[in-house]
Design a protein around this motif. Structure first.
Motif, short mmCIF file in Angstrom:
data_model
loop_
_atom_site.label_atom_id
_atom_site.label_comp_id
_atom_site.label_asym_id
_atom_site.label_seq_id
_atom_site.Cartn_x
_atom_site.Cartn_y
_atom_site.Cartn_z
N THR A 7 10.50 6.64 7.35
CA THR A 7 9.87 7.95 7.14
C THR A 7 8.41 7.83 6.68
O THR A 7 7.80 8.83 6.29
N ARG A 8 7.87 6.64 6.77
CA ARG A 8 6.50 6.40 6.32
C ARG A 8 5.48 7.25 7.09
O ARG A 8 4.56 7.82 6.50
N THR A 9 5.65 7.36 8.39
CA THR A 9 4.68 8.08 9.20
C THR A 9 4.65 9.56 8.88
O THR A 9 3.58 10.15 8.69
N ILE A 10 5.82 10.19 8.78
CA ILE A 10 5.85 11.62 8.46
C ILE A 10 5.31 11.86 7.05
O ILE A 10 4.63 12.85 6.80
N ALA A 11 5.56 10.92 6.15
CA ALA A 11 5.01 11.03 4.80
C ALA A 11 3.48 10.98 4.83
O ALA A 11 2.82 11.78 4.17
N ALA A 12 2.94 10.06 5.61
CA ALA A 12 1.48 9.93 5.70
C ALA A 12 0.86 11.16 6.35
O ALA A 12 -0.21 11.62 5.95
N MET B 114 0.84 -1.19 0.00
CA MET B 114 0.00 0.00 0.00
C MET B 114 0.88 1.25 0.00
O MET B 114 0.60 2.20 -0.73
N ARG B 115 1.90 1.24 0.83
CA ARG B 115 2.81 2.39 0.93
C ARG B 115 3.51 2.63 -0.41
O ARG B 115 3.62 3.77 -0.87
N LEU B 116 3.95 1.57 -1.06
CA LEU B 116 4.64 1.71 -2.34
C LEU B 116 3.69 2.13 -3.45
O LEU B 116 4.06 2.89 -4.36
N TYR B 117 2.45 1.67 -3.38
CA TYR B 117 1.45 2.09 -4.36
C TYR B 117 1.18 3.59 -4.23
O TYR B 117 1.11 4.30 -5.24
N LEU B 118 1.04 4.07 -2.99
CA LEU B 118 0.85 5.51 -2.77
C LEU B 118 2.06 6.29 -3.27
O LEU B 118 1.91 7.34 -3.90
N ALA B 119 3.25 5.78 -2.98
CA ALA B 119 4.46 6.47 -3.43
C ALA B 119 4.49 6.57 -4.95
O ALA B 119 4.76 7.64 -5.50
N PHE B 120 4.19 5.47 -5.63
CA PHE B 120 4.18 5.47 -7.09
C PHE B 120 3.13 6.44 -7.63
O PHE B 120 3.40 7.23 -8.54
N SER B 121 1.93 6.40 -7.06
CA SER B 121 0.85 7.27 -7.52
C SER B 121 1.21 8.74 -7.36
O SER B 121 1.02 9.55 -8.28
N PHE B 122 1.75 9.10 -6.20
CA PHE B 122 2.04 10.52 -5.97
C PHE B 122 3.33 10.96 -6.62
O PHE B 122 3.51 12.15 -6.88
N PHE B 123 4.20 10.01 -6.95
CA PHE B 123 5.35 10.35 -7.79
C PHE B 123 4.84 10.80 -9.16
O PHE B 123 5.27 11.82 -9.69
N LEU B 124 3.90 10.04 -9.72
CA LEU B 124 3.33 10.40 -11.03
C LEU B 124 2.56 11.72 -10.95
O LEU B 124 2.71 12.58 -11.83
N ALA C 230 6.08 11.22 -1.77
CA ALA C 230 6.32 9.94 -2.47
C ALA C 230 7.69 9.38 -2.11
O ALA C 230 7.82 8.18 -1.83
N LEU C 231 8.70 10.23 -2.08
CA LEU C 231 10.04 9.77 -1.71
C LEU C 231 10.09 9.30 -0.26
O LEU C 231 10.71 8.28 0.04
N LEU C 232 9.45 10.03 0.64
CA LEU C 232 9.43 9.64 2.05
C LEU C 232 8.70 8.31 2.26
O LEU C 232 9.04 7.54 3.16
#
Length: 124
Positions: free
Chosen positions: A70-75, A1-11, A62-64
């Motif tokens: 750093t998952r929590t601060i990213a969320a 889920m975390r990687l999917y969010l990262a990929f989506s928000f990178f795009l 997305a990078l975080l």
């Protein structure tokens, strides 16, 4: 889920760097003829700084998200961004409503998983 969010928000972030929204040259909104999407798109395109700011914020989140530490601060940073996108999509009848809602729920789930850590921070 975390990687999917990262990929989506990178795009989402990367398309804003060269310019996703059309800057209005001359614009008159006629609610009897124009769809709300047109108004929202021109609003976001009005300020290049705003578009870059949101794009950079999405990229940073997305990078975080790529690193578990750093998952929590990213969320925490990403949740208001996703919530705003979801609200804009529903209010202006933009077709990505379900997808933005899914991303918001996913981000909320990341926060839920870390709720004990967050409660500990708030209790201090």
């Amino acid at each position: 889920m975390r990687l999917y969010l990262a990929f989506s928000f990178f795009l989402y972030g990367i398309v804003k760097i060269p310019g996703q929204f059309s800057p209005p040259k001359t614009f008159t909104f006629d609610p009897s003829q124009d769809e709300p999407l047109v108004l929202a798109w021109h609003f976001f395109g009005y300020s290049r700084f705003y578009e870059l700011f949101i794009g950079i914020a999405e990229l940073a989140c997305a990078l975080l998200l790529l690193f578990p530490r750093t998952r929590t601060i990213a969320a925490i940073c990403l949740f208001p961004i996703t919530l705003n996108i979801t609200i804009v999509n529903f209010v202006f009848d933009i077709s990505a409503q379900n997808y933005s809602l899914l991303l918001t729920v996913m981000c909320g789930l990341l926060l839920w998983v870390d709720r004990k850590k967050l409660y500990g921070l708030l209790a201090k």
